[in-house]
Design a protein around this motif. Structure first.
Motif, PDB file in Angstrom:
ATOM      1  N   CYS A   1       0.842  -1.198   0.000  1.00 45.65           N
ATOM      2  CA  CYS A   1       0.000   0.000   0.000  1.00 45.65           C
ATOM      3  C   CYS A   1       0.875   1.244   0.000  1.00 45.65           C
ATOM      4  O   CYS A   1       0.630   2.196  -0.745  1.00 45.65           O
ATOM      5  CB  CYS A   1      -0.920   0.017   1.229  1.00 45.65           C
ATOM      6  N   THR A   2       1.908   1.219   0.833  1.00 44.47           N
ATOM      7  CA  THR A   2       2.833   2.348   0.911  1.00 44.47           C
ATOM      8  C   THR A   2       3.504   2.581  -0.437  1.00 44.47           C
ATOM      9  O   THR A   2       3.635   3.725  -0.885  1.00 44.47           O
ATOM     10  CB  THR A   2       3.900   2.095   2.001  1.00 44.47           C
ATOM     11  N   ARG A   3       3.890   1.504  -1.101  1.00 46.76           N
ATOM     12  CA  ARG A   3       4.541   1.624  -2.408  1.00 46.76           C
ATOM     13  C   ARG A   3       3.598   2.231  -3.445  1.00 46.76           C
ATOM     14  O   ARG A   3       3.991   3.124  -4.205  1.00 46.76           O
ATOM     15  CB  ARG A   3       5.042   0.252  -2.867  1.00 46.76           C
ATOM     16  N   ALA A   4       2.362   1.769  -3.462  1.00 43.99           N
ATOM     17  CA  ALA A   4       1.392   2.298  -4.424  1.00 43.99           C
ATOM     18  C   ALA A   4       1.091   3.773  -4.143  1.00 43.99           C
ATOM     19  O   ALA A   4       1.038   4.591  -5.071  1.00 43.99           O
ATOM     20  CB  ALA A   4       0.102   1.480  -4.381  1.00 43.99           C
ATOM     21  N   LYS A   5       0.911   4.110  -2.868  1.00 40.33           N
ATOM     22  CA  LYS A   5       0.632   5.502  -2.510  1.00 40.33           C
ATOM     23  C   LYS A   5       1.819   6.401  -2.844  1.00 40.33           C
ATOM     24  O   LYS A   5       1.633   7.526  -3.310  1.00 40.33           O
ATOM     25  CB  LYS A   5       0.275   5.621  -1.025  1.00 40.33           C
ATOM     26  N   SER A   6       3.032   5.909  -2.652  1.00 39.56           N
ATOM     27  CA  SER A   6       4.232   6.685  -2.974  1.00 39.56           C
ATOM     28  C   SER A   6       4.335   6.945  -4.470  1.00 39.56           C
ATOM     29  O   SER A   6       4.714   8.043  -4.889  1.00 39.56           O
ATOM     30  CB  SER A   6       5.488   5.964  -2.486  1.00 39.56           C
ATOM     31  N   LEU A   7       4.018   5.942  -5.271  1.00 36.89           N
ATOM     32  CA  LEU A   7       4.039   6.117  -6.726  1.00 36.89           C
ATOM     33  C   LEU A   7       3.056   7.208  -7.146  1.00 36.89           C
ATOM     34  O   LEU A   7       3.399   8.111  -7.909  1.00 36.89           O
ATOM     35  CB  LEU A   7       3.708   4.797  -7.428  1.00 36.89           C
ATOM     36  N   LEU A   8       1.854   7.137  -6.610  1.00 34.59           N
ATOM     37  CA  LEU A   8       0.840   8.138  -6.958  1.00 34.59           C
ATOM     38  C   LEU A   8       1.221   9.521  -6.445  1.00 34.59           C
ATOM     39  O   LEU A   8       1.123  10.511  -7.184  1.00 34.59           O
ATOM     40  CB  LEU A   8      -0.523   7.716  -6.398  1.00 34.59           C
ATOM     41  N   ALA A   9       1.677   9.597  -5.196  1.00 39.33           N
ATOM     42  CA  ALA A   9       2.062  10.884  -4.613  1.00 39.33           C
ATOM     43  C   ALA A   9       3.234  11.505  -5.372  1.00 39.33           C
ATOM     44  O   ALA A   9       3.280  12.721  -5.574  1.00 39.33           O
ATOM     45  CB  ALA A   9       2.403  10.715  -3.137  1.00 39.33           C
TER      46      ALA A   9
ATOM     47  N   GLU B   1      -3.705  13.244  -6.363  1.00 42.46           N
ATOM     48  CA  GLU B   1      -4.502  13.170  -5.150  1.00 42.46           C
ATOM     49  C   GLU B   1      -5.355  11.911  -5.239  1.00 42.46           C
ATOM     50  O   GLU B   1      -5.849  11.567  -6.311  1.00 42.46           O
ATOM     51  CB  GLU B   1      -5.393  14.399  -5.014  1.00 42.46           C
ATOM     52  N   PHE B   2      -5.502  11.231  -4.110  1.00 36.64           N
ATOM     53  CA  PHE B   2      -6.286  10.001  -4.110  1.00 36.64           C
ATOM     54  C   PHE B   2      -7.075   9.896  -2.824  1.00 36.64           C
ATOM     55  O   PHE B   2      -6.698  10.465  -1.801  1.00 36.64           O
ATOM     56  CB  PHE B   2      -5.403   8.766  -4.307  1.00 36.64           C
ATOM     57  N   GLU B   3      -8.160   9.149  -2.900  1.00 32.98           N
ATOM     58  CA  GLU B   3      -8.962   8.854  -1.716  1.00 32.98           C
ATOM     59  C   GLU B   3      -8.495   7.516  -1.174  1.00 32.98           C
ATOM     60  O   GLU B   3      -8.540   6.505  -1.872  1.00 32.98           O
ATOM     61  CB  GLU B   3     -10.451   8.779  -2.078  1.00 32.98           C
ATOM     62  N   GLU B   4      -8.037   7.523   0.066  1.00 31.54           N
ATOM     63  CA  GLU B   4      -7.591   6.287   0.706  1.00 31.54           C
ATOM     64  C   GLU B   4      -8.715   5.727   1.558  1.00 31.54           C
ATOM     65  O   GLU B   4      -9.279   6.430   2.387  1.00 31.54           O
ATOM     66  CB  GLU B   4      -6.367   6.554   1.577  1.00 31.54           C
ATOM     67  N   ILE B   5      -9.034   4.469   1.335  1.00 32.61           N
ATOM     68  CA  ILE B   5     -10.104   3.798   2.067  1.00 32.61           C
ATOM     69  C   ILE B   5      -9.455   2.691   2.891  1.00 32.61           C
ATOM     70  O   ILE B   5      -9.013   1.682   2.350  1.00 32.61           O
ATOM     71  CB  ILE B   5     -11.168   3.236   1.096  1.00 32.61           C
ATOM     72  N   ASP B   6      -9.378   2.911   4.198  1.00 29.98           N
ATOM     73  CA  ASP B   6      -8.704   1.981   5.100  1.00 29.98           C
ATOM     74  C   ASP B   6      -9.657   0.850   5.484  1.00 29.98           C
ATOM     75  O   ASP B   6     -10.709   1.086   6.063  1.00 29.98           O
ATOM     76  CB  ASP B   6      -8.244   2.726   6.350  1.00 29.98           C
ATOM     77  N   ILE B   7      -9.267  -0.383   5.151  1.00 24.33           N
ATOM     78  CA  ILE B   7     -10.105  -1.546   5.463  1.00 24.33           C
ATOM     79  C   ILE B   7      -9.427  -2.455   6.490  1.00 24.33           C
ATOM     80  O   ILE B   7      -9.734  -3.641   6.565  1.00 24.33           O
ATOM     81  CB  ILE B   7     -10.486  -2.333   4.196  1.00 24.33           C
ATOM     82  N   THR B   8      -8.531  -1.885   7.289  1.00 27.80           N
ATOM     83  CA  THR B   8      -7.803  -2.665   8.291  1.00 27.80           C
ATOM     84  C   THR B   8      -8.745  -3.472   9.180  1.00 27.80           C
ATOM     85  O   THR B   8      -8.495  -4.632   9.490  1.00 27.80           O
ATOM     86  CB  THR B   8      -6.925  -1.743   9.164  1.00 27.80           C
ATOM     87  N   MET B   9      -9.841  -2.854   9.583  1.00 30.49           N
ATOM     88  CA  MET B   9     -10.773  -3.505  10.497  1.00 30.49           C
ATOM     89  C   MET B   9     -11.896  -4.251   9.769  1.00 30.49           C
ATOM     90  O   MET B   9     -12.843  -4.710  10.396  1.00 30.49           O
ATOM     91  CB  MET B   9     -11.378  -2.467  11.446  1.00 30.49           C
ATOM     92  N   GLY B  10     -11.791  -4.371   8.455  1.00 32.78           N
ATOM     93  CA  GLY B  10     -12.827  -5.089   7.700  1.00 32.78           C
ATOM     94  C   GLY B  10     -14.082  -4.262   7.558  1.00 32.78           C
ATOM     95  O   GLY B  10     -14.012  -3.072   7.306  1.00 32.78           O
ATOM     96  N   GLY B  11     -15.218  -4.900   7.726  1.00 28.37           N
ATOM     97  CA  GLY B  11     -16.488  -4.185   7.680  1.00 28.37           C
ATOM     98  C   GLY B  11     -17.020  -3.961   6.278  1.00 28.37           C
ATOM     99  O   GLY B  11     -16.568  -4.581   5.307  1.00 28.37           O
TER     100      GLY B  11
END
Length: 85
Positions: free
Chosen positions: A15-23, A28-38
């Motif tokens: 995720c960090t690698r993909a975000k770094s490439l885009l940044a 600008e991107f919308e990050e959707i954190d799914i760490t906790m599932g749901g």
């Protein structure tokens, strides 16, 4: 500029690698954190045709895949045109 969405989890190196490439491209991107599932994880699974790994990247609603897929688009010179749409 295209709308970019990226589903991520906490402490995910891909995720960090993909975000770094885009940044690095000034995207600008919308990050959707799914760490906790749901429900957002279920949304990602539906949108990504069942792919459950993160990140999952979408550009203007089109699923482009994960970090390796994003990097491959960049290497092939196909990412910039997608982002410019």
């Amino acid at each position: 500029m295209a709308k970019v969405e990226i589903y991520t989890k906490f402490m995910c190196p891909y995720c960090t690698r993909a975000k770094s490439l885009l940044a690095g491209k000034g995207v600008e991107f919308e990050e959707i954190d799914i760490t906790m599932g749901g429900p957002k994880r279920q949304e990602m699974l539906a949108r990504a045709n069942g792919r459950s790994t993160v990140p999952q990247v979408f550009i203007d609603g089109t699923h482009v895949g994960g970090s390796d897929d994003l990097a491959a688009l960049e290497r092939a010179g196909k990412l910039d045109p997608m982002l410019a749409a």
